[in-house]
Write a protein that holds these residues in place. Structure first.
Motif, PDB file in Angstrom:
ATOM      1  N   MET A   9       0.814  -1.213   0.000  1.00 18.71           N
ATOM      2  CA  MET A   9       0.000   0.000   0.000  1.00 18.71           C
ATOM      3  C   MET A   9       0.848   1.264   0.000  1.00 18.71           C
ATOM      4  O   MET A   9       0.431   2.296  -0.534  1.00 18.71           O
ATOM      5  CB  MET A   9      -0.951  -0.009   1.203  1.00 18.71           C
ATOM      6  N   TYR A  10       2.044   1.183   0.583  1.00 20.78           N
ATOM      7  CA  TYR A  10       2.963   2.324   0.502  1.00 20.78           C
ATOM      8  C   TYR A  10       3.348   2.586  -0.957  1.00 20.78           C
ATOM      9  O   TYR A  10       3.369   3.741  -1.411  1.00 20.78           O
ATOM     10  CB  TYR A  10       4.218   2.067   1.330  1.00 20.78           C
ATOM     11  N   LEU A  11       3.655   1.518  -1.684  1.00 21.23           N
ATOM     12  CA  LEU A  11       3.998   1.677  -3.100  1.00 21.23           C
ATOM     13  C   LEU A  11       2.824   2.269  -3.873  1.00 21.23           C
ATOM     14  O   LEU A  11       3.004   3.139  -4.733  1.00 21.23           O
ATOM     15  CB  LEU A  11       4.396   0.323  -3.685  1.00 21.23           C
ATOM     16  N   ALA A  41      -2.092   1.185 -10.628  1.00 17.61           N
ATOM     17  CA  ALA A  41      -0.679   0.793 -10.600  1.00 17.61           C
ATOM     18  C   ALA A  41      -0.124   0.643 -12.015  1.00 17.61           C
ATOM     19  O   ALA A  41       0.996   1.087 -12.309  1.00 17.61           O
ATOM     20  CB  ALA A  41      -0.522  -0.515  -9.830  1.00 17.61           C
ATOM     21  N   LEU A  42      -0.901   0.023 -12.910  1.00 19.89           N
ATOM     22  CA  LEU A  42      -0.459  -0.153 -14.292  1.00 19.89           C
ATOM     23  C   LEU A  42      -0.314   1.192 -15.006  1.00 19.89           C
ATOM     24  O   LEU A  42       0.606   1.393 -15.801  1.00 19.89           O
ATOM     25  CB  LEU A  42      -1.449  -1.048 -15.042  1.00 19.89           C
ATOM     26  N   PHE A  43      -1.237   2.104 -14.710  1.00 19.47           N
ATOM     27  CA  PHE A  43      -1.137   3.431 -15.317  1.00 19.47           C
ATOM     28  C   PHE A  43       0.107   4.156 -14.818  1.00 19.47           C
ATOM     29  O   PHE A  43       0.792   4.845 -15.584  1.00 19.47           O
ATOM     30  CB  PHE A  43      -2.390   4.249 -15.007  1.00 19.47           C
ATOM     31  N   GLY A  44       0.405   3.995 -13.532  1.00 19.83           N
ATOM     32  CA  GLY A  44       1.630   4.586 -13.000  1.00 19.83           C
ATOM     33  C   GLY A  44       2.857   4.060 -13.708  1.00 19.83           C
ATOM     34  O   GLY A  44       3.787   4.818 -14.039  1.00 19.83           O
ATOM     35  N   ALA A  72      14.045   4.409  -9.492  1.00 25.18           N
ATOM     36  CA  ALA A  72      13.283   4.182  -8.257  1.00 25.18           C
ATOM     37  C   ALA A  72      11.791   4.203  -8.537  1.00 25.18           C
ATOM     38  O   ALA A  72      11.035   3.386  -7.993  1.00 25.18           O
ATOM     39  CB  ALA A  72      13.649   5.234  -7.218  1.00 25.18           C
ATOM     40  N   ARG A  73      11.336   5.127  -9.386  1.00 27.30           N
ATOM     41  CA  ARG A  73       9.910   5.186  -9.711  1.00 27.30           C
ATOM     42  C   ARG A  73       9.477   3.939 -10.472  1.00 27.30           C
ATOM     43  O   ARG A  73       8.355   3.460 -10.310  1.00 27.30           O
ATOM     44  CB  ARG A  73       9.604   6.453 -10.516  1.00 27.30           C
ATOM     45  N   TYR A  74      10.351   3.424 -11.351  1.00 27.23           N
ATOM     46  CA  TYR A  74      10.047   2.154 -12.014  1.00 27.23           C
ATOM     47  C   TYR A  74       9.832   1.057 -10.983  1.00 27.23           C
ATOM     48  O   TYR A  74       8.880   0.270 -11.065  1.00 27.23           O
ATOM     49  CB  TYR A  74      11.201   1.751 -12.943  1.00 27.23           C
ATOM     50  N   GLY A  75      10.752   0.998 -10.012  1.00 30.30           N
ATOM     51  CA  GLY A  75      10.632  -0.031  -8.988  1.00 30.30           C
ATOM     52  C   GLY A  75       9.346   0.097  -8.193  1.00 30.30           C
ATOM     53  O   GLY A  75       8.690  -0.906  -7.885  1.00 30.30           O
ATOM     54  N   VAL A 102       2.689  -5.635  -8.961  1.00 27.70           N
ATOM     55  CA  VAL A 102       2.808  -7.021  -8.488  1.00 27.70           C
ATOM     56  C   VAL A 102       1.945  -7.235  -7.245  1.00 27.70           C
ATOM     57  O   VAL A 102       1.257  -8.248  -7.111  1.00 27.70           O
ATOM     58  CB  VAL A 102       4.285  -7.362  -8.198  1.00 27.70           C
ATOM     59  N   TYR A 103       1.951  -6.268  -6.346  1.00 28.08           N
ATOM     60  CA  TYR A 103       1.178  -6.392  -5.107  1.00 28.08           C
ATOM     61  C   TYR A 103      -0.319  -6.482  -5.398  1.00 28.08           C
ATOM     62  O   TYR A 103      -1.019  -7.350  -4.858  1.00 28.08           O
ATOM     63  CB  TYR A 103       1.472  -5.195  -4.206  1.00 28.08           C
TER      64      TYR A 103
END
Length: 473
Positions: A54-56, A371-374, A395-398, A405-406
């Protein structure tokens, strides 16, 4: 945008929207819901996974709010801009349905709480409970129609009031904790740790719903940066409360005792530790908490319906604003659907658990699309155009990959039965979407969208056949 515009929503109010959306029924049910599945070891692993995931997701929402300020009502707009009109509708409809189910769970839990003291309310789904809940639904409905600023002010006040009893609960249990009891509960159950953790995932989704509240309501923010700040600050604050409320009861009571408590289990835990006065104290706090969450979610649901209709995904009537610039028809639709589901709880043997599972399931596809849009937006930002360093872009990719994935993992943990139930709800919504597109003179679907539509309708058909077969047996 004028950052000092008094008609806009301030950062503290946006923070209260995030916290008020998340701190609702879920936190008061955590002790029992976790004790049914696992002990402290599994709970710690679960919160590490859920907190990290949720942080991601919160970071992605923050990034999108800053890099795409042109997209308002984020949950809908992000999916639509990234994957087309039908994906945007699926995201908005699923998120709206999650909000409606969540609001129903609030009324069930309020009446279940009162049922401890007034038996006629039972477990929250008796005829008396449904009648009183119905009165509450329409009282809040009229409050919402009075204006956004009044509603957000009330929500901010309720948010401050309702977190204070949770602090009291945590403080009392900290002084009562017994390390030996906590150790005896450490490794609970005969199932594997992985199975125990998996069993808690939908519960963690339920309590984190609302993390995107500021993003959904972004068109009212004084500053777009406030949206990201409110999201992350609200997330960190609520995560701390969730972890403490989950773990501390394992230090004062045996797992089996916690698992056998009626909901709201936080009140039952404090009642066992501090006596009936403790249970009454938490019960009163719960009612305030849930009413505040209901108000916040009603605002969010109406905003999503309005944005969907404005983009042509729903009939134009739902994009109509009244004299107070409120989407009155969207508010009416949301209240009516919540009313219908509240009535349906009469035939459920465990209405709160059912609403919890359906709320979480309907929210997952919108979260996955965000998440996919991000990830898609990060990929579009070339290193030359991006003022940040290449390390920051990596880092943003990660973050985007991790959030994707989450959320995909959460969909897997739902299981096929809940996903079929979700398709059964998406199917009539998709038909309404097609009708609205036709009325607006727009093409129904692209080739890719026709495939997605066929999958939704096919899964809904399987759900109907499965349910019919179970009924006949």
């Amino acid at each position: 945008m004028n950052s000092t515009n008094p008609t806009k929503t301030s950062l503290p109010a946006l923070w209260a929207m995030v916290v008020g959306s998340m701190v609702g029924a879920g936190i008061y049910s955590l002790p029992r819901n976790f004790a049914l599945a696992t002990g402290p070891a599994g709970a710690i692993v679960s919160w590490c996974i859920a907190g990290s995931g949720m942080y991601l997701l919160a970071r992605i929402i923050q990034y999108l709010a800053e890099i795409r300020p042109d997209l308002d009502s984020g949950i809908f707009a992000y999916a639509r801009d990234g994957f087309g009109d039908y994906a945007g509708f699926i995201s908005a409809f699923g998120y709206w349905m999650a909000g409606c189910f969540g609001n129903v769970s609030y009324w069930v839990l309020i009446k279940s709480t009162l049922g401890t003291f007034i038996p006629v309310f039972g477990d929250g789904n008796t005829l008396t409970a449904i009648a009183v809940s119905s009165v509450g639904i329409w009282c809040f409905h009229w409050m919402l129609l009075r204006g956004v600023r009044q509603a957000t002010l009330i929500n901010a006040i309720l948010t401050v009031i309702k977190v204070l009893p949770i602090f009291a609960f945590v403080g009392i249990l900290v002084f009562k904790i017994d390390p030996d009891v906590f150790a005896s509960n450490w490794q609970a159950g005969n199932t594997s740790l992985g199975s125990q953790v998996s069993a808690t995932m939908l519960v963690t989704v339920f309590v984190f719903l609302g993390i995107e509240g500021a993003s959904v309501y972004s068109r009212h923010a004084r500053s777009r940066k406030d949206v990201g700040i409110a999201t992350l600050a609200g997330f960190a604050f609520v995560l701390l409360l969730l972890v403490l409320v989950t773990l501390l009861p394992f230090g004062v009571l045996e797992q089996a005792d916690i698992a056998g408590m009626r909901q709201p289990s936080m009140a039952a835990v404090l009642g066992a530790v501090a006596g009936p006065a403790g249970a009454a104290f938490i019960s009163a706090a719960l009612i305030l908490s849930v009413l505040g969450a209901y108000l916040a979610w009603s605002l969010i649901c109406a905003e999503v319906v309005y944005a969907t209709a404005l983009a042509g995904g729903l009939p134009k009537a739902f994009a109509h604003l009244n004299a107070k610039q409120l989407p009155a028809n969207a508010i009416w639709l949301t209240s009516a659907v919540v009313q219908a589901f509240v009535i349906s709880t009469y035939w459920s043997s465990d209405a709160f658990s059912l609403m919890l599972r359906m709320t979480s399931t309907m929210a997952l596809i919108p979260y996955l699309l965000v998440a996919l849009f991000g990830l898609k937006v990060v990929a579009r930002q070339s290193s030359d155009a991006d003022p940040d360093t290449q390390r920051g872009r990596t880092a943003r990719y990660g973050i985007a990959i991790g959030a994707t994935v989450y959320t995909a993992f959460l969909l897997y943990t739902c299981g096929i039965d809940l996903m079929l139930m979700a398709a059964l709800l998406y199917a009539p919504g998709s038909l309404l979407y097609a009708w609205a597109r036709h009325r607006h003179g727009q093409p129904l679907f692209s080739r890719r969208e026709w495939c997605a539509f066929a999958v939704v309708m096919g899964c809904a058909g399987v759900a109907i056949v499965t349910m019919t077969g179970m009924t006949l047996r």
